[in-house]
Design a protein around this motif. Structure first.
Motif, PDB file in Angstrom:
ATOM      1  N   LEU A  96      37.085  47.650  38.389  1.00  0.00           N
ATOM      2  CA  LEU A  96      37.796  48.395  37.352  1.00  0.00           C
ATOM      3  C   LEU A  96      36.963  48.528  36.086  1.00  0.00           C
ATOM      4  O   LEU A  96      36.991  49.562  35.423  1.00  0.00           O
ATOM      5  CB  LEU A  96      39.134  47.721  37.027  1.00  0.00           C
ATOM      6  CG  LEU A  96      40.230  47.840  38.095  1.00  0.00           C
ATOM      7  CD1 LEU A  96      41.431  46.998  37.710  1.00  0.00           C
ATOM      8  CD2 LEU A  96      40.624  49.281  38.298  1.00  0.00           C
ATOM      9  N   ASP A  97      36.217  47.490  35.744  1.00  0.00           N
ATOM     10  CA  ASP A  97      35.372  47.525  34.549  1.00  0.00           C
ATOM     11  C   ASP A  97      34.274  48.589  34.670  1.00  0.00           C
ATOM     12  O   ASP A  97      33.837  49.152  33.672  1.00  0.00           O
ATOM     13  CB  ASP A  97      34.723  46.154  34.294  1.00  0.00           C
ATOM     14  CG  ASP A  97      35.723  45.102  33.833  1.00  0.00           C
ATOM     15  OD1 ASP A  97      36.815  45.488  33.346  1.00  0.00           O
ATOM     16  OD2 ASP A  97      35.410  43.904  33.970  1.00  0.00           O
TER      17      ASP A  97
ATOM     18  N   SER B 270      38.578  43.251  39.461  1.00  0.00           N
ATOM     19  CA  SER B 270      38.434  43.374  38.022  1.00  0.00           C
ATOM     20  C   SER B 270      37.062  43.957  37.666  1.00  0.00           C
ATOM     21  O   SER B 270      36.956  44.831  36.795  1.00  0.00           O
ATOM     22  CB  SER B 270      38.618  42.006  37.361  1.00  0.00           C
ATOM     23  OG  SER B 270      38.506  42.115  35.978  1.00  0.00           O
ATOM     24  N   GLU B 271      36.027  43.502  38.329  1.00  0.00           N
ATOM     25  CA  GLU B 271      34.677  44.029  38.087  1.00  0.00           C
ATOM     26  C   GLU B 271      34.599  45.514  38.438  1.00  0.00           C
ATOM     27  O   GLU B 271      33.986  46.305  37.726  1.00  0.00           O
ATOM     28  CB  GLU B 271      33.652  43.257  38.908  1.00  0.00           C
ATOM     29  CG  GLU B 271      33.368  41.863  38.399  1.00  0.00           C
ATOM     30  CD  GLU B 271      32.373  41.113  39.273  1.00  0.00           C
ATOM     31  OE1 GLU B 271      31.538  41.776  39.936  1.00  0.00           O
ATOM     32  OE2 GLU B 271      32.441  39.876  39.306  1.00  0.00           O
TER      33      GLU B 271
ATOM     34  N   SER C 254      40.378  39.099  43.421  1.00  0.00           N
ATOM     35  CA  SER C 254      40.856  39.711  42.180  1.00  0.00           C
ATOM     36  C   SER C 254      39.719  39.838  41.174  1.00  0.00           C
ATOM     37  O   SER C 254      39.697  40.770  40.369  1.00  0.00           O
ATOM     38  CB  SER C 254      42.006  38.889  41.596  1.00  0.00           C
ATOM     39  OG  SER C 254      41.576  37.572  41.325  1.00  0.00           O
ATOM     40  N   GLU C 255      38.750  38.929  41.219  1.00  0.00           N
ATOM     41  CA  GLU C 255      37.590  39.029  40.334  1.00  0.00           C
ATOM     42  C   GLU C 255      36.755  40.262  40.678  1.00  0.00           C
ATOM     43  O   GLU C 255      36.316  40.996  39.788  1.00  0.00           O
ATOM     44  CB  GLU C 255      36.725  37.776  40.435  1.00  0.00           C
ATOM     45  CG  GLU C 255      37.365  36.541  39.840  1.00  0.00           C
ATOM     46  CD  GLU C 255      36.537  35.281  40.096  1.00  0.00           C
ATOM     47  OE1 GLU C 255      35.436  35.399  40.688  1.00  0.00           O
ATOM     48  OE2 GLU C 255      36.993  34.210  39.702  1.00  0.00           O
TER      49      GLU C 255
END
Length: 115
Positions: free
Chosen positions: A78-79, A75-76, A71-72
């Motif tokens: 998506l950023d 998230s990266e 998930s990290e």
């Protein structure tokens, strides 16, 4: 005079012989070139197949490299996306949700008709 006609005869026969030898050698050379040309076509086909395989392998590796492992990572990823990419992702998610909803409704309807 007789000597002259013998010499002319020899020159003519030598010319005919030269033409015959040239024709024979050119036929051999042409056959060899055709053979090499066919070999080149076959080598090209093999090389083309190798290139296709390498491209498919590279694409698979790149696709796997893009997949987030956690998930990290997600998230990266998506950023790093632009607003346009995020909008396109949202559209795809909505389409998949709608398709999943339709599949669920269809499965539910099929279950109701089976009873």
């Amino acid at each position: 005079m007789e000597k002259l006609s013998d010499n002319i005869k020899k020159v003519i026969l030598a010319g005919i012989g030269a033409v015959a030898v040239t024709a024979e050698k050119s036929k051999d050379l042409l056959d060899e070139m055709v053979e090499k040309g066919e070999l080149t076509v076959e080598q090209g086909k093999v090389l083309n197949e190798e290139l296709k395989h390498n491209i498919k392998k590279t694409v698979r590796e790149k696709v796997n490299a893009v997949k987030p492992a956690s998930s990290e990572d997600f998230s990266e990823l998506l950023d790093k996306m632009t607003p346009e990419q995020l909008a396109a992702l949202k559209e795809q998610i909505l389409k998949r949700e709608e398709a999943s909803g339709e599949d669920m409704e269809k499965a539910s309807d099929d279950a109701d008709t089976d009873e």
